[in-house]
Scaffold this motif. Structure first.
Motif, PDB file in Angstrom:
ATOM      1  N   PHE A   1     -29.371  42.559 -38.461  1.00  0.00           N
ATOM      2  CA  PHE A   1     -28.764  43.888 -38.351  1.00  0.00           C
ATOM      3  C   PHE A   1     -29.699  44.846 -37.619  1.00  0.00           C
ATOM      4  O   PHE A   1     -29.293  45.611 -36.739  1.00  0.00           O
ATOM      5  CB  PHE A   1     -28.465  44.449 -39.747  1.00  0.00           C
ATOM      6  CG  PHE A   1     -27.059  44.222 -40.217  1.00  0.00           C
ATOM      7  CD1 PHE A   1     -25.974  44.353 -39.362  1.00  0.00           C
ATOM      8  CD2 PHE A   1     -26.799  43.919 -41.545  1.00  0.00           C
ATOM      9  CE1 PHE A   1     -24.670  44.163 -39.803  1.00  0.00           C
ATOM     10  CE2 PHE A   1     -25.505  43.730 -41.999  1.00  0.00           C
ATOM     11  CZ  PHE A   1     -24.438  43.848 -41.123  1.00  0.00           C
ATOM     12  N   MET A   2     -30.985  44.827 -37.991  1.00  0.00           N
ATOM     13  CA  MET A   2     -31.947  45.738 -37.364  1.00  0.00           C
ATOM     14  C   MET A   2     -32.150  45.391 -35.887  1.00  0.00           C
ATOM     15  O   MET A   2     -32.298  46.279 -35.048  1.00  0.00           O
ATOM     16  CB  MET A   2     -33.292  45.690 -38.105  1.00  0.00           C
ATOM     17  CG  MET A   2     -33.294  46.369 -39.455  1.00  0.00           C
ATOM     18  SD  MET A   2     -32.945  48.151 -39.363  1.00  0.00           S
ATOM     19  CE  MET A   2     -31.229  48.179 -39.884  1.00  0.00           C
TER      20      MET A   2
ATOM     21  N   GLY B   1     -41.430  43.264 -31.644  1.00  0.00           N
ATOM     22  CA  GLY B   1     -42.304  44.272 -32.238  1.00  0.00           C
ATOM     23  C   GLY B   1     -41.768  44.927 -33.497  1.00  0.00           C
ATOM     24  O   GLY B   1     -42.407  45.828 -34.045  1.00  0.00           O
ATOM     25  N   LEU B   2     -40.612  44.483 -33.974  1.00  0.00           N
ATOM     26  CA  LEU B   2     -40.091  45.021 -35.232  1.00  0.00           C
ATOM     27  C   LEU B   2     -41.038  44.669 -36.372  1.00  0.00           C
ATOM     28  O   LEU B   2     -41.366  45.512 -37.223  1.00  0.00           O
ATOM     29  CB  LEU B   2     -38.691  44.469 -35.511  1.00  0.00           C
ATOM     30  CG  LEU B   2     -38.085  44.756 -36.886  1.00  0.00           C
ATOM     31  CD1 LEU B   2     -37.985  46.249 -37.142  1.00  0.00           C
ATOM     32  CD2 LEU B   2     -36.712  44.092 -37.015  1.00  0.00           C
ATOM     33  N   LEU B   3     -41.484  43.436 -36.415  1.00  0.00           N
ATOM     34  CA  LEU B   3     -42.457  42.948 -37.394  1.00  0.00           C
ATOM     35  C   LEU B   3     -43.552  42.208 -36.643  1.00  0.00           C
ATOM     36  O   LEU B   3     -43.367  41.814 -35.496  1.00  0.00           O
ATOM     37  CB  LEU B   3     -41.787  41.988 -38.381  1.00  0.00           C
ATOM     38  CG  LEU B   3     -40.582  42.516 -39.165  1.00  0.00           C
ATOM     39  CD1 LEU B   3     -39.869  41.360 -39.870  1.00  0.00           C
ATOM     40  CD2 LEU B   3     -41.011  43.569 -40.179  1.00  0.00           C
ATOM     41  N   ASP B   4     -44.697  42.027 -37.290  1.00  0.00           N
ATOM     42  CA  ASP B   4     -45.680  41.135 -36.678  1.00  0.00           C
ATOM     43  C   ASP B   4     -45.527  39.760 -37.324  1.00  0.00           C
ATOM     44  O   ASP B   4     -44.741  39.583 -38.266  1.00  0.00           O
ATOM     45  CB  ASP B   4     -47.109  41.681 -36.791  1.00  0.00           C
ATOM     46  CG  ASP B   4     -47.606  41.819 -38.222  1.00  0.00           C
ATOM     47  OD1 ASP B   4     -47.202  41.016 -39.092  1.00  0.00           O
ATOM     48  OD2 ASP B   4     -48.411  42.735 -38.488  1.00  0.00           O
TER      49      ASP B   4
ATOM     50  N   ARG C   1     -40.301  49.909 -40.861  1.00  0.00           N
ATOM     51  CA  ARG C   1     -41.017  49.367 -39.699  1.00  0.00           C
ATOM     52  C   ARG C   1     -40.213  49.554 -38.416  1.00  0.00           C
ATOM     53  O   ARG C   1     -40.781  49.674 -37.328  1.00  0.00           O
ATOM     54  CB  ARG C   1     -41.325  47.883 -39.926  1.00  0.00           C
ATOM     55  CG  ARG C   1     -42.330  47.628 -41.030  1.00  0.00           C
ATOM     56  CD  ARG C   1     -43.757  47.984 -40.618  1.00  0.00           C
ATOM     57  NE  ARG C   1     -44.284  46.960 -39.722  1.00  0.00           N
ATOM     58  CZ  ARG C   1     -44.559  47.133 -38.440  1.00  0.00           C
ATOM     59  NH1 ARG C   1     -44.348  48.315 -37.876  1.00  0.00           N
ATOM     60  NH2 ARG C   1     -45.038  46.153 -37.699  1.00  0.00           N
ATOM     61  N   ALA C   2     -38.885  49.595 -38.543  1.00  0.00           N
ATOM     62  CA  ALA C   2     -38.044  49.753 -37.359  1.00  0.00           C
ATOM     63  C   ALA C   2     -38.249  51.096 -36.676  1.00  0.00           C
ATOM     64  O   ALA C   2     -38.024  51.226 -35.468  1.00  0.00           O
ATOM     65  CB  ALA C   2     -36.570  49.588 -37.739  1.00  0.00           C
TER      66      ALA C   2
ATOM     67  N   PRO D   1     -39.396  54.642 -29.075  1.00  0.00           N
ATOM     68  CA  PRO D   1     -39.327  54.264 -30.486  1.00  0.00           C
ATOM     69  C   PRO D   1     -38.010  54.724 -31.110  1.00  0.00           C
ATOM     70  O   PRO D   1     -37.458  55.760 -30.727  1.00  0.00           O
ATOM     71  CB  PRO D   1     -40.515  54.990 -31.118  1.00  0.00           C
ATOM     72  CG  PRO D   1     -41.464  55.242 -29.981  1.00  0.00           C
ATOM     73  CD  PRO D   1     -40.589  55.477 -28.786  1.00  0.00           C
ATOM     74  N   LEU D   2     -37.518  53.967 -32.052  1.00  0.00           N
ATOM     75  CA  LEU D   2     -36.268  54.317 -32.721  1.00  0.00           C
ATOM     76  C   LEU D   2     -36.331  55.716 -33.312  1.00  0.00           C
ATOM     77  O   LEU D   2     -35.356  56.470 -33.244  1.00  0.00           O
ATOM     78  CB  LEU D   2     -35.966  53.297 -33.819  1.00  0.00           C
ATOM     79  CG  LEU D   2     -34.755  53.596 -34.698  1.00  0.00           C
ATOM     80  CD1 LEU D   2     -33.471  53.618 -33.876  1.00  0.00           C
ATOM     81  CD2 LEU D   2     -34.647  52.561 -35.826  1.00  0.00           C
TER      82      LEU D   2
END
Length: 367
Positions: free
Chosen positions: A274-275, A300-303, A326-327, A338-339
């Motif tokens: 979804f993200m 890059g949403l998570l490492d 994180r998003a 960036p969001l």
């Protein structure tokens, strides 16, 4: 020198047990019935405990004011039941008269000497034993005890003088507060823990609502007047509006042509997907979620460490909050911005809201 406060004597509990045994039978029937111990006896013990606590509370609170705060700890005094969200490894400690109630999450008692009474059960809580949810625990005379949180998040209520020692574990609670400040997370109608329900598994509908908020399209979704094809959504309900809007926009699919299953739980792959759609890195055309976590690391949403850690955890609302938070710093595929910047441009929250929110979060990440 201050007068020593009256305290709950562990001997009182023992004496009451003896008294209960004497009162519960005669020579031909010397045993106390279970119903008596869990009913009349427990009620009388609780009543007597309350009387003693009322006598001691004022003096205990005065003594707490004189305690110096140590590094990494916070001293508090609560004359009435007070609620607080805690995280894994946090410790609430205190002496005689402190009462603790776990409303959500899990923890354990640490009391190598002295005694802690499970007032709700009418028994002692041994050192190292698990805390039962909605049981009232009372620290007995000449005892110092610790109540350590063993779940990722927890909600506790306490009364008396105590010290909080904070761990450096991931602070999901702070992330939820940050998202709430930015109007991206509103919680539920649960009466405790700010309604965050971080200890529960998120439903498919809750995940979709969060997704729509992250898009900055909640107002548009609630203004939806169409009729989605799914029979498991009440016509005209908010659920039907969220799902109908998302379905029409191509954000989500149904499980079948007529079922969307709003109450079904979601897993980490589904919510991360979804993200990724919200950020522009995926779409409903992608039905294979096997590599979702790896794709989240690539954009890059998570490492890598976070993605691996999330795959090994139960997926609760705490993890939903973590991924959503994180998003905010993740660049959108289309613009590279960036969001959070995009949401501020849309008027979802202000720069002041953003600064206030992120200031709440510090400490460790997963991985």
């Amino acid at each position: 020198m201050k007068k020593k406060a009256p305290v709950l004597l562990l001997g009182l509990l023992a004496a009451l047990l003896v008294w209960a045994a004497a009162a519960g039978g005669d020579v031909s029937d010397p045993l106390v019935s279970l119903s008596y111990l869990t009913g009349t006896f427990t009620d009388r013990v609780t009543e007597r405990v309350d009387e003693l606590l009322e006598e001691s509370d004022r003096a205990l609170l005065e003594q707490a004011e004189d305690l110096p705060a140590q590094s990494g700890t916070v001293n508090e005094s609560a004359a009435v039941w007070t609620e607080r969200r805690l995280k894994e490894g946090d410790v609430l400690s205190g002496s005689t008269g402190l009462s603790v109630l776990v409303l959500a999450g899990s923890g354990e008692v640490r009391c190598p000497a002295g005694a802690v009474v499970d007032v709700s059960a009418g028994s002692l809580a041994p050192d190292g034993s698990a805390l039962a949810v909605n049981h009232r625990y009372l620290v007995a005379e000449d005892t110092r005890a610790e109540f350590a949180i063993t779940s990722q998040t927890a909600v506790v209520s306490y009364q008396g003088s105590c010290t909080f020692t904070e761990s450096d574990a991931v602070d999901y609670n702070a992330m939820a507060s940050a998202l709430k400040t930015m109007r991206l997370f509103k919680g539920s109608f649960t009466a405790y823990g700010q309604g965050f329900d971080l200890e529960k598994a998120p439903t498919r509908l809750q995940a979709l609502i969060m997704f729509i908020r992250v898009l900055g399209e909640e107002e548009a979704a609630l203004a939806y007047t169409g009729s989605p094809p799914f029979r498991d959504l009440a016509a005209g309900s908010d659920a039907a509006k969220y799902v109908g809007y998302a379905y029409e926009k191509g954000y989500t699919n149904g499980y079948t042509a007529t079922e969307w299953r709003p109450a079904q739980s979601v897993n980490v792959y589904q919510y991360t997907e979804f993200m990724l759609r919200a950020l522009g890195y995926s779409s409903t055309a992608n039905t294979n979620l096997a590599d979702t976590m790896e794709r989240s690391a690539r954009c890059g949403l998570l490492d890598g460490g976070e993605a691996a850690a999330l795959k090994g955890l139960p997926f609760l609302r705490a993890q939903l909050v973590y991924i959503s938070f994180r998003a905010l710093d993740t660049p959108l595929a289309a613009s590279g911005l960036p969001l959070a910047d995009t949401l501020m441009e849309k008027g979802v929250f202000t720069f002041s809201d953003y600064l206030e929110g992120i200031s709440l979060v510090s400490g460790a990440r997963l991985g």
